[in-house]
Design a protein around this motif. Structure first.
Motif, PDB file in Angstrom:
ATOM      1  N   MET A 205      19.334  37.434 -40.209  1.00 49.13           N
ATOM      2  CA  MET A 205      19.231  36.355 -39.218  1.00 49.13           C
ATOM      3  C   MET A 205      20.265  36.507 -38.112  1.00 49.13           C
ATOM      4  O   MET A 205      20.717  35.514 -37.546  1.00 49.13           O
ATOM      5  CB  MET A 205      19.402  34.995 -39.894  1.00 49.13           C
ATOM      6  CG  MET A 205      18.344  34.641 -40.901  1.00 49.13           C
ATOM      7  SD  MET A 205      18.437  32.896 -41.425  1.00 49.13           S
ATOM      8  CE  MET A 205      20.101  32.853 -42.116  1.00 49.13           C
ATOM      9  N   VAL A 206      20.640  37.740 -37.779  1.00 47.99           N
ATOM     10  CA  VAL A 206      21.636  37.958 -36.734  1.00 47.99           C
ATOM     11  C   VAL A 206      21.127  38.987 -35.734  1.00 47.99           C
ATOM     12  O   VAL A 206      20.307  39.855 -36.069  1.00 47.99           O
ATOM     13  CB  VAL A 206      22.994  38.425 -37.317  1.00 47.99           C
ATOM     14  CG1 VAL A 206      23.557  37.392 -38.261  1.00 47.99           C
ATOM     15  CG2 VAL A 206      22.852  39.765 -38.022  1.00 47.99           C
ATOM     16  N   GLU A 207      21.630  38.893 -34.509  1.00 50.39           N
ATOM     17  CA  GLU A 207      21.285  39.870 -33.488  1.00 50.39           C
ATOM     18  C   GLU A 207      22.388  39.916 -32.447  1.00 50.39           C
ATOM     19  O   GLU A 207      23.121  38.946 -32.236  1.00 50.39           O
ATOM     20  CB  GLU A 207      19.959  39.511 -32.818  1.00 50.39           C
ATOM     21  CG  GLU A 207      19.989  38.197 -32.059  1.00 50.39           C
ATOM     22  CD  GLU A 207      18.665  37.822 -31.424  1.00 50.39           C
ATOM     23  OE1 GLU A 207      17.778  38.698 -31.359  1.00 50.39           O
ATOM     24  OE2 GLU A 207      18.516  36.665 -30.992  1.00 50.39           O
ATOM     25  N   ASN A 208      22.524  41.076 -31.812  1.00 51.30           N
ATOM     26  CA  ASN A 208      23.442  41.279 -30.703  1.00 51.30           C
ATOM     27  C   ASN A 208      22.610  41.652 -29.478  1.00 51.30           C
ATOM     28  O   ASN A 208      21.825  42.601 -29.529  1.00 51.30           O
ATOM     29  CB  ASN A 208      24.429  42.412 -31.015  1.00 51.30           C
ATOM     30  CG  ASN A 208      25.220  42.146 -32.275  1.00 51.30           C
ATOM     31  OD1 ASN A 208      25.871  41.122 -32.406  1.00 51.30           O
ATOM     32  ND2 ASN A 208      25.174  43.080 -33.229  1.00 51.30           N
ATOM     33  N   VAL A 209      22.769  40.907 -28.392  1.00 53.31           N
ATOM     34  CA  VAL A 209      21.982  41.154 -27.188  1.00 53.31           C
ATOM     35  C   VAL A 209      22.928  41.496 -26.038  1.00 53.31           C
ATOM     36  O   VAL A 209      23.799  40.698 -25.679  1.00 53.31           O
ATOM     37  CB  VAL A 209      21.127  39.924 -26.816  1.00 53.31           C
ATOM     38  CG1 VAL A 209      20.291  40.226 -25.572  1.00 53.31           C
ATOM     39  CG2 VAL A 209      20.222  39.536 -27.981  1.00 53.31           C
TER      40      VAL A 209
END
Length: 264
Positions: A205-209
């Motif tokens: 449930m994590v992301e880096n944009v």
């Protein structure tokens, strides 16, 4: 020899730091001139937390855009962010209680958006009351390297902050993943904090944009505003990682250069 961690977390160059005010001004005017395609929100409550040394005016463009997308937007309502008043863990419960109160009042979970140090608040609030938080979005928040590798510490001391409470134990806690969906927006051209310290570790449930923005200009950068609205517009319980769209801020604007980086 320096460790690999020390090499990974290095403060931005002074030359990059020196360009921050000019680049932030350009980000601000780009948001004023360009047209952001509206995103249809669902009216759920959102709280926006400003960065260190900043207040409600600094996040006005972001809050106004989210309001135009039909979210119910709230400022953090504590004026200029001078850092925690006293010990962090003793100061935080008041912020947690407000989120719980909004959750109860609206009958819907609250999304938290935090810029820089404000993102630390958002993350730790979500850690304390995950049942009241829908998701967390941070902008240039170096939760992985808060104690070192940034230029914000000097500003914090100028504002009378006590950096001594940033113990190794607290720093380790700040790096831990959250129990709610989390988006970290970062810029490799950030002149204030180390962008690598903004990268979340790999998880479901994590992301880096990544975006091309200054640190000071993140709350007004058109691409950042669009990404935040996109993340908040996801149906509750159906969170998915961001996929860059070829949406334009104006008829003549070049396609988006944002990208989603794999979580560490």
């Amino acid at each position: 020899m320096p460790s690999s961690t020390a090499l990974a977390f290095q403060a931005p160059s002074l030359a990059l730091l020196a360009t921050e005010p000019l680049r932030a001004a350009l980000d601000f005017f780009a948001a004023r001139v360009g047209h952001l395609a509206p995103v249809q929100g669902d009216g759920h409550p959102v709280i926006v937390y400003p960065g260190l040394g900043a207040g409600s005016l600094s996040t006005a463009a972001l809050r106004n855009h989210l309001a135009s997308c039909a979210f119910t937007v709230h400022d953090w309502d504590l004026g200029v962010n001078r850092g925690p008043e006293g010990m962090f863990d003793a100061w935080l419960p008041a912020l947690v209680e407000r989120v719980r109160a909004l959750h109860a009042g609206h009958g819907r979970k609250v999304s938290l958006v935090g810029w820089s140090l404000g993102g630390i608040y958002a993350r730790e609030i979500a850690r304390c009351c995950p049942g009241s938080v829908r998701q967390v979005v941070t902008l240039g928040t170096p939760f992985g390297a808060l104690g070192t590798a940034n230029h914000a510490g000097t500003v914090f001391r100028w504002l009378g902050g006590d950096a001594s409470q940033l113990t190794p134990e607290l720093q380790a806690r700040l790096r831990e993943r959250l129990p709610v969906p989390t988006t970290s927006i970062y810029s490799e051209s950030d002149g204030v904090v180390c962008w690598r310290g903004c990268l979340e570790r790999k998880g479901p449930m994590v992301e880096n944009v990544a975006v091309q923005a200054s640190h000071l200009g993140m709350p007004t950068h058109p691409e950042v505003l669009r990404i935040v609205a996109d993340r908040l517009a996801q149906p509750e319980g159906r969170w998915k990682r961001y996929r860059a769209r070829r949406l334009l801020t104006s008829p003549t604007t070049a396609p988006s250069r944002s990208r989603t980086s794999p979580a560490r």
